[in-house]
Design an enzyme around this catalytic site. Structure first.
Site, PDB file in Angstrom:
ATOM      1  N   ASN A 395       0.819  -1.203   0.000  1.00 30.56           N
ATOM      2  CA  ASN A 395       0.000   0.000   0.000  1.00 30.56           C
ATOM      3  C   ASN A 395       0.857   1.260   0.000  1.00 30.56           C
ATOM      4  O   ASN A 395       0.953   1.959  -0.998  1.00 30.56           O
ATOM      5  CB  ASN A 395      -0.940  -0.028   1.209  1.00 30.56           C
ATOM      6  CG  ASN A 395      -1.970   1.077   1.171  1.00 30.56           C
ATOM      7  OD1 ASN A 395      -1.824   2.037   0.428  1.00 30.56           O
ATOM      8  ND2 ASN A 395      -3.013   0.955   1.968  1.00 30.56           N
ATOM      9  N   ASP A 396       1.522   1.507   1.107  1.00 31.49           N
ATOM     10  CA  ASP A 396       2.264   2.761   1.221  1.00 31.49           C
ATOM     11  C   ASP A 396       3.368   2.888   0.167  1.00 31.49           C
ATOM     12  O   ASP A 396       3.679   3.986  -0.274  1.00 31.49           O
ATOM     13  CB  ASP A 396       2.866   2.879   2.624  1.00 31.49           C
ATOM     14  CG  ASP A 396       1.773   2.961   3.680  1.00 31.49           C
ATOM     15  OD1 ASP A 396       0.698   3.506   3.355  1.00 31.49           O
ATOM     16  OD2 ASP A 396       1.980   2.482   4.798  1.00 31.49           O
TER      17      ASP A 396
END
Lengths: 469, 103
Positions: A395-396
């Site tokens: 995600n990040d």
């Protein structure tokens, strides 16, 4: 004669540690390097047991020593063999904590010994004992907390003003240590010593507790170098060169490794250690304010077709893959696609997962070929020619806010620029934000489709579908 | 203060070792591909298990009647062994995986 033999053994031990570390830093020699260091360690340990003497007295209590060695070895081997690849980071943290505790215990025993021997203690000795105690205890307590955090047993906790409170404890520790070493209050030496032990343990806990789970790798690496320094204190104490070189080597190498990890996230160490306080509330406020645009979902069927007819597919693995233990299915999917003539590669972000290199280890376990793993720069130059990107629980590391939003906590972190590819498929369990706790606008971009579900199940279904396409 | 100077004088060779080791550690590590960060950390973790030597010395010196020292030392040796043995085995397991599919 025996003395000089032991000195030579220690010399050989120190050299094997240096060569071992050196070899560990190149992929082809890494495994041998580990064995070289292990051999040196065995030599140093057995040399100490059989040859060490102080004045004319040799070591005794062999029964105790050997039973402890056997217990430790059996438990250590079992734990190390049984641990799942995904749980590797917390295992390393746990072993690190054991080393810290060992250093702390040595200090406690030596201190007792000194008190019983009576007479004025040498300042140098006291200083190394106290330093070993503090660093070892902090490392032990911190590592256990890091271990608990990584396997989800302990949640992030912080209270307002904790930063100041921590500094205060650290200040008290320094003052007590100074009083202790200076022997200003001779009657209170023992009491002060145990108060110091307790405070160091408390500090270790409070130091790690508020730091976010995503930053644990950095913390473990830092604690690793702490333990190295604690070991080196032991080297001072016994005038023992292997302990000294081994400890200091790990201390400095660990510090550099910590800094390298921080660099990969484009953050300073200070930011990692202190930024966590209050950072949590700030970022969630920022995330909440962001547009919760529309995202579109994609079915397993459609994904299978998309992947099967692509020329080039790039897989971006993340922690989700590790949690779901999906590395083997992932490799299976890769082989299926390759059979159909699709070029499949993996884009590895330096901090994907919970530890740098975590993804490499995980994929290596599933026999994914080494040359299929692209490092970030390489991957970024290939995204433009990629038809489909499959993001598995990352995600990040693919959040465009790192490039576009100066207010974002991860602003400035280099990311995998997946949005350059023709299509992006994101597999996640839900729309919940990632570890940094921030919204990812990638999910709302028109190119992106969401494929919800557990990575392993989704990949299994995908594999079955692709066989039928 | 005097004591500290004397201490440094007495152990000047140790200070040399420390300083050279610091630079050596930095030098050895700085060219590591990120692929190897985890195994390297784990390997370094095993190496600082040298504390075990201190634990063995403490244990071996303890008088047979001194149960506090014996028990704490026993514990220290166990913990140190865990660190060393577990550390090297875990590292080997990680690296073993890099090997087999290398071809």
């Amino acid at each position: 004669m025996q003395d000089s033999l032991l000195s030579i053994i220690y010399l050989v031990g120190s050299v094997t540690f240096i060569i071992g570390l050196k070899m560990l830093s190149a992929p082809t020699t890494a495994r041998k390097g580990n064995l070289v260091a292990a051999a040196g360690m065995a030599l140093a340990v057995f040399g100490t047991i059989f040859l060490y003497r102080e004045g004319d007295t040799r070591l005794h209590n062999y029964g105790w020593i050997f039973s402890a060695l056997v217990i430790g070895s059996v438990v250590g081997v079992l734990a190390a063999k049984k641990v799942k690849m995904t749980a590797m980071p917390e295992m390393v943290s746990m072993f690190n904590g054991m080393g810290g505790a060992c250093a702390g215990l040595i200090s406690i025993i030596e201190f007792n010994h000194m008190q019983h021997a009576g007479g004025a203690a040498s300042v140098g000795m006291l200083l190394t004992i106290v330093l070993g105690l503090i660093i070892g205890s902090v490392s032990f307590a911190g590592s256990i907390i890091a271990w608990g955090k990584l396997n989800g047993k302990i949640k992030d906790k912080s209270f307002s003003g904790q930063h100041i409170f921590n500094l205060l404890i650290l200040g008290v520790i320094v003052v007590i240590a100074a009083v202790l070493v200076g022997q200003f209050v001779p009657n209170l030496q023992t009491t002060l010593f145990y108060v110091l032990t307790a405070l160091a343990l408390v500090y270790g806990i409070l130091f790690v507790l508020p730091i976010g789970g995503a930053d644990m790798p950095v913390v473990i690496s830092l604690l690793n170098s702490f333990t190295g320094v604690a070991a080196a204190c032991g080297g001072f104490l016994y005038n023992n060169p292997v302990m000294l070189t081994g400890g200091i080597l790990v201390g400095s190498a660990g510090t550099i490794l910590t800094i390298l990890m921080c660099k990969a996230m484009n953050r300073s160490l200070k930011n990692v250690l202190i930024g966590s306080f209050g950072g949590g509330s700030g970022s969630s406020a920022g995330g909440g304010a962001q547009q919760q645009g529309n995202y579109k979902e994609i079915s397993i069927n459609d994904t299978a077709v998309l992947l099967a007819y692509a020329n080039k597919v790039m897989i971006v693995p993340g922690y989700g893959l590790a949690v779901a233990q999906a590395q083997h299915v992932c490799h299976e999917l890769e082989s299926l696609l390759e059979e159909r003539g699709v070029e499949v590669k993996y884009a590895i972000h330096p901090v994907a997962g919970r530890m740098p290199g975590h993804m490499n280890v995980l994929l290596a376990e599933a026999d994914v070929s080494y040359d299929k793993l692209l490092e970030m720069e390489q991957a970024n130059s290939e995204f433009a020619t990629t038809d489909a990107v499959l993001i598995l629980g990352a995600n990040d590391v693919v959040n465009p806010a790192a490039k576009t939003d100066p207010g974002s906590p991860i602003y400035g972190m280099p990311i995998l620029e997946v949005e350059k590819a023709k299509a992006v498929i994101v597999n996640k369990r839900s729309m919940k934000p990632g570890y940094a706790g921030i919204e990812n606008e990638l999910f709302f971009q028109p190119k992106t489709s969401m494929l919800f579900g557990d990575a392993k199940q989704v990949l299994q279904q995908l594999a079955t579908e692709i066989k039928q396409v | 203060m005097e004591a500290i100077w004397a201490f440094i004088q007495q152990h000047i060779d140790i200070f040399y070792i420390v300083i050279l080791s610091i630079f050596l550690g930095i030098e050895v590590i700085s060219r590591v591909p990120s692929v190897l960060h985890t195994p390297l950390m784990s390997g370094a973790n095993a190496i600082h298990g040298v504390v075990i030597i201190g634990a063995i010395i403490v244990m071996g010196k303890a008088e047979p009647g001194n149960y506090v020292a014996l028990i704490l030392g026993f514990l220290a040796v166990i913990l140190g062994t865990l660190n060393v043995v577990g550390g090297f085995v875990v590292t080997d397991r990680m690296l073993e995986m890099f090997k087999q599919k290398k071809k």
